[in-house]
Each structure stands twice: as structure tokens, then as C-alpha cells.
Design a protein around this motif. Sequence first.
Motif, PDB file in Angstrom:
ATOM      1  N   UNK A 122     -12.586  -4.295  33.300  1.00 17.61           N
ATOM      2  CA  UNK A 122     -12.820  -5.483  34.121  1.00 17.61           C
ATOM      3  C   UNK A 122     -11.794  -5.524  35.250  1.00 17.61           C
ATOM      4  N   UNK A 123     -11.573  -4.404  35.903  1.00 20.24           N
ATOM      5  CA  UNK A 123     -10.592  -4.262  36.977  1.00 20.24           C
ATOM      6  C   UNK A 123      -9.197  -4.610  36.462  1.00 20.24           C
ATOM      7  N   UNK A 152      -3.670  -0.341  44.546  1.00 15.17           N
ATOM      8  CA  UNK A 152      -2.549   0.199  45.302  1.00 15.17           C
ATOM      9  C   UNK A 152      -1.217  -0.197  44.665  1.00 15.17           C
ATOM     10  N   UNK A 153      -1.292  -0.720  43.468  1.00 17.22           N
ATOM     11  CA  UNK A 153      -0.101  -1.083  42.722  1.00 17.22           C
ATOM     12  C   UNK A 153      -0.438  -1.203  41.252  1.00 17.22           C
ATOM     13  N   UNK A 162      -6.585  -8.672  46.117  1.00 14.11           N
ATOM     14  CA  UNK A 162      -5.411  -8.674  45.245  1.00 14.11           C
ATOM     15  C   UNK A 162      -5.878  -9.110  43.867  1.00 14.11           C
ATOM     16  N   UNK A 163      -5.456  -8.393  42.845  1.00 17.40           N
ATOM     17  CA  UNK A 163      -5.871  -8.675  41.472  1.00 17.40           C
ATOM     18  C   UNK A 163      -4.745  -9.411  40.755  1.00 17.40           C
ATOM     19  N   UNK A 164      -4.971 -10.674  40.466  1.00 10.95           N
ATOM     20  CA  UNK A 164      -4.002 -11.451  39.719  1.00 10.95           C
ATOM     21  C   UNK A 164      -4.271 -11.331  38.227  1.00 10.95           C
ATOM     22  N   UNK A 165      -3.191 -11.220  37.456  1.00  9.43           N
ATOM     23  CA  UNK A 165      -3.351 -11.146  36.002  1.00  9.43           C
ATOM     24  C   UNK A 165      -2.068 -11.568  35.308  1.00  9.43           C
ATOM     25  N   UNK A 166      -2.234 -11.929  34.029  1.00  2.84           N
ATOM     26  CA  UNK A 166      -1.096 -12.314  33.203  1.00  2.84           C
ATOM     27  C   UNK A 166      -0.879 -11.254  32.135  1.00  2.84           C
ATOM     28  N   UNK A 212      -1.587  -7.670  42.072  1.00  5.75           N
ATOM     29  CA  UNK A 212      -1.623  -6.251  42.422  1.00  5.75           C
ATOM     30  C   UNK A 212      -2.543  -6.024  43.618  1.00  5.75           C
ATOM     31  N   UNK A 213      -2.070  -5.303  44.636  1.00 10.12           N
ATOM     32  CA  UNK A 213      -2.919  -5.030  45.799  1.00 10.12           C
ATOM     33  C   UNK A 213      -3.986  -3.985  45.487  1.00 10.12           C
ATOM     34  N   UNK A 214      -5.156  -4.165  46.096  1.00 13.37           N
ATOM     35  CA  UNK A 214      -6.254  -3.219  45.948  1.00 13.37           C
ATOM     36  C   UNK A 214      -6.298  -2.277  47.149  1.00 13.37           C
TER      37      UNK A 214
END
Length: 340
Positions: free
Chosen positions: A251-252, A284-285, A38-42, A27-29
Motif C-alpha cells: 500500500x505504498x 525518493x526517501x 509525499x507519503x506520510x506514515x507512522x 517521505x518524498x516520491x
Amino acid sequence: MTTPQPETGFPLPSLEELQAAARVVSLPMRVTFRGVLRRELMLFEGPAGWAEFSPFLEYDDAEAASWLGAAIEAGWHGFPAPLRTSVPVNATVPAVGPEDVPAVLARYDRPRTVKVKVAEAGQTADEDVLRVAAVRDVLPDAALRVDANGGWDPDTAVGVLARLAPFGLQYAEQPAPDIAGLRRVRQELRRRGLAVPVAADESVRKESDPLLVARQDAADLIVVKVQPLGGVRRALKIVAEAGLPAVVSSALDSSVGISAGVALAAALPDLPYACGLGTVALMDGDVVRDRLVPVDGSLPVRAAAADPELLGRYRAAPDREAWWAGRLSRTYRCLATPQR
């Protein structure tokens, strides 16, 4: 289901079930936060709903295990019954220049409380003071709190907080890196007659014993986050045993992760402070159509379901999906193996 995980007693789904339910997104910040653009997550779609597993990339597998336990609680077991229908939240101002503060605050709908990031690596105390002053200029009646993320030594913390105290700080979050440092800061602030309460965050979620900060009389309140503490029920237990006021923070997370934080805040018997759960506004997403962003300073208590189109839009690159798949396997082994 396999044997119960040690922390919660909930049965674990199999690794194969988790792998089949997993989706990885990037996800873009809107602004840099913790150095992240960019925030990566599962994410998992479990039988009880959507769940998020998003330890920061630098965390090792043992630390990430609590985050996976929280995701399993959310997706496979659900949350305790809520005691309220909405929770108050703060706006968050990253370590931006004072000229950028109005634009950051404009992303929030009538915030009544603002958390300001301070002690950023490479920045000075003067920059921190100017940032807090800019927030006070925009919102003269808001409650202000600062978060140093353990970035000061105790002497520096006392010196900077003495400069920030005239802004009427609600509290200072993790002004020193460890419990001994927090205790020194708290004692010296009291000795100087500076009414700045000390909140512990990293000294709760990163310690092997999250109650040690309370036993050491090192904080006036604690900050609790669902994923690092292993789930809503474990966080509720820690707050009850600590005997200190609690602030629920994020945690963001995406809106899916934020919904778990909202569930914790909704289940606490007392909620004396606004929660740090408004960080979706910094992204931003998102993976949810009806994003969990504050309206009039509050968030509703509700579940958040990922949208298939958004999962596709923000799907991570194949090499990053492979990285997260490996992390899931390793972390699962940590969670499924009792600690001796």
C-alpha cells in the motif's frame, strides 16, 4: 497489555505504549502515485521489531483500525515462520506518459513482471494503451498486468481490456469498482474468448466480508495486502478460506511496511505470481538504510529496522505529527472496541 483485539486475538499494547513508540515521517516520491507526492506514515519500535501504520489520509478511523492491528502484530508479536528465503516482485509503472516509461523501469533491477496503472482519473483509454505498449517495447518478454483501481465501469473495462488483451496480460486488477461489476467483466471477457483473468483488490480489502468476492465467483485471483487486512495471520486465513490464487501487494509502504508484505508472501503455502512489493523504488526517501528494493526481480525475506538519522531527516512537521497522534488515539479506540 489490554484485552485482545477482536480480529487477531492478540493482546493490545496500551495507547500510552504506542504513543511512546511512535514516529511520524514524510517521505518524498519520485513520481506521483495515487496523487501522492509525499507519503506520510507512522512507525513504531515495538518489542518484536519495527512496524508501520500508514492508512492513506482520506481513510476514516474505522477503516484505519485494521492497519493499526497489522502494525501491532508486526511490532509486538512478530510474523509466522517463512517457507522461502526470497519472493519474486513486479515493477510498477504509474499513470505516466509513454515517454516516461523507460525511466520508471530503469529504477528496477531486471524486472520479469510489470504492473501498469490504468484508468487514471482525467486520462483516456488511448493513453492507457500507449503506456502498456511502451512497457512492452522496453520489456518484450516480461509478464504484464494492469491495475485499474476500480476506475472503469464494466462496459468500459471490457472495451479497454479487449484492446489490451493482445499484449498478453497476465491479469487485470480491479477493472470495476464493486463485486457485481467484477463478475460482469469476468463473464463478458469469457464470452468474447478474451483470456484476461480478473483479480480482485479493493473488493477484498474494502469489503466487510473479504471472502464475498470468491463466493460470488467474481474473480480468478485475489490481491492481499497486510495492513488493510489486519496483519499477516489474518491475510493468511483469508487466502486459505477464499481458495483462490493470491498476489501479495503493498500500500505504498516504506521498507518497514514492505517487510510485513514480504513476511506474508514468505508464509503462503503457494506463491504462483510475482508480488506487488517493489514500490519502494518509487520513493525518493526511506527510513531504512538497506532499502527493500528488488534485485534481479526478487526481494529477500528479512526484517527492516528504521535508522535514527533517517527518521530525523524525514520527520514530519509538528502540525502533521499532531494530526497523526490524534488519528492514532481515535483509531486505537476503534480497534479496542468490539464491533457489535
